[in-house]
Design an enzyme around this catalytic site. Structure first.
Site, PDB file in Angstrom:
ATOM      1  N   ARG A 288       1.067  -1.076  -0.034  1.00 15.43           N
ATOM      2  CA  ARG A 288      -0.108   0.003  -0.065  1.00 15.43           C
ATOM      3  C   ARG A 288       0.915   1.267  -0.034  1.00 15.43           C
ATOM      4  NH1 ARG A 288      -3.821  -1.909  -2.049  1.00 15.43           N
ATOM      5  NH2 ARG A 288      -5.965  -2.470  -0.882  1.00 15.43           N
TER       6      ARG A 288
ATOM      7  N   GLU B 199      -3.515   7.548  -6.620  1.00 12.63           N
ATOM      8  CA  GLU B 199      -3.622   6.620  -7.832  1.00 12.63           C
ATOM      9  C   GLU B 199      -4.859   7.068  -8.624  1.00 12.63           C
ATOM     10  OE1 GLU B 199      -3.987   2.565  -6.508  1.00 12.63           O
ATOM     11  OE2 GLU B 199      -1.897   2.671  -5.467  1.00 12.63           O
TER      12      GLU B 199
ATOM     13  N   HIS C  30      -0.741  -0.810 -10.195  1.00 17.71           N
ATOM     14  CA  HIS C  30      -1.500  -1.423  -8.974  1.00 17.71           C
ATOM     15  C   HIS C  30      -2.121  -2.593  -9.392  1.00 17.71           C
ATOM     16  CE1 HIS C  30      -3.710  -0.879  -5.027  1.00 17.71           C
ATOM     17  NE2 HIS C  30      -3.485  -1.805  -5.138  1.00 17.71           N
TER      18      HIS C  30
END
Length: 350
Positions: free
Chosen positions: A255, A284, A303
């Site tokens: 994360r 993001e 991601h």
């Protein structure tokens, strides 16, 4: 009783339906709602996070529905207040961040999740990014595609690093970190682990359990695998990076909140770090003006460490198994709010 499959373009409704049919047979009616993720980025929906779709469309789809199987649908207080038949909300991801758990408990709706569904995919991606960073694969590939043959990469000060006999430090030894450790062992690396929730006996034969300062000072490669908590937020900053040996590699597929990315860019700019590899970021999508896009020797993916076809199938089958347990009145294996379950998890109509 009706089940809603609220899939998306990764965990497909056809995959959810097949898993439910295998678990329950063909007699249970299944309706479908397709959410727009990942073609449309997930985000906050009312009070829940990392969700896809709207409250309105989910409320409409859940009328008369007792069980919802999804990955990204937003289980908000408003949805719960307007869907009185809902009893089980099965989320096919590692944590149900898209569900308001207190509100679900108040309404007697059990929320389950799918731990470990993407553990293998994320572990393999972590090792792939590590190798790509250590051997400068993206840079050399890009230059060769532009017809530039960089023979100078054979210079000693430019040449890459091996995993064999390298000390690799893993911050976190859960489902993903433990798999990374075993893969790294296969390369001949020496693995250190820091995880306050795992004792030394649990890592014996796989890794050496040490404190975080020792891990940072000894590891040529440091990879993050911790959950985000108040204690772990920002756990790796300028001081921790400075404690790593020169020419180290820092990897984060966990994360973005675990790491100070500006500190990483500073360390790369001054040559303290050899490279860095990231699949997760503080914001993001990565903003166009981010330093990460212009700092050298960073390998990045958007991601998708956990994105494999096997992950999608795992998510569907883990959630389908929970649906089967719920309907049969068996204890749920992965319930996030067990206080919501009546009669030991048995399905009953209101």
């Amino acid at each position: 009783m009706c089940i809603l499959a609220a899939g998306d373009h990764f965990v497909l409704n056809s995959t959810i339906r097949d898993a439910l049919r295998e678990e329950l047979g063909s007699h249970v009616p299944i309706s479908e709602l397709t959410l727009p993720w990942p073609d449309v980025p997930f985000g906050d929906v009312a009070e829940v996070h990392e969700a896809s779709g709207s409250e309105e469309e989910l409320i409409e789809a859940l009328q008369g529905v007792a069980i919802c199987v999804t990955q990204m649908a937003p289980l908000t207080r408003r949805v719960l207040e307007n869907c009185p038949d809902l009893r089980l909300f099965a989320v096919g991801r590692g944590g149900p961040v898209n569900a308001n758990l207190p509100a679900a408990s108040e309404h007697g709706v059990a929320v389950t999740f799918a731990p470990g569904r993407n553990a293998t995919a994320t572990a393999e991606h972590t090792v792939a990014l590590t190798l790509a960073a250590m051997r400068r694969v993206p840079q050399t590939h890009s230059e060769l595609r532009s017809a530039t043959w960089r023979g100078d990469y054979y210079r000693y000060d430019q040449v890459g690093l091996e995993l064999r006999e390298t000390t690799v430090g893993l911050v976190g030894f859960g489902a993903i970190g433990s798999r990374v450790a075993r893969i790294m062992n296969g390369f001949g690396a020496h693995v250190l682990v820091h995880d306050p929730y795992t004792d030394k006996a649990a890592v014996e034969g796989v890794a050496e359990h040490v404190g975080l300062p020792e891990l940072l000072s000894r590891s040529r490669v440091v990879s993050l695998h911790a959950r985000v908590t108040p204690e772990t937020t920002g756990m790796i900053g300028a001081a921790q990076i400075a404690a790593m040996p020169p020419d180290s590699v820092l990897v984060n597929c966990a994360r973005g909140a675990l790491l100070d990315y500006d500190a990483v860019c500073d360390a790369l700019d001054r040559g303290h770090l050899f490279a860095a590899a990231f699949d997760v970021f503080p914001a993001e999508p990565v903003p166009p003006g981010s330093r990460l896009l212009r700092t050298p020797n960073i390998v990045m993916t958007p991601h998708l460490a956990g994105a494999s076809r096997q992950t999608a199938h795992q998510a569907a089958f883990i959630t389908a198994a929970e649906v089967g347990r719920f309907i049969r009145g068996e204890p749920l294996s992965h319930c996030a709010n067990p206080e919501a379950i009546d009669n030991g998890g048995a399905f009953t109509t209101r």
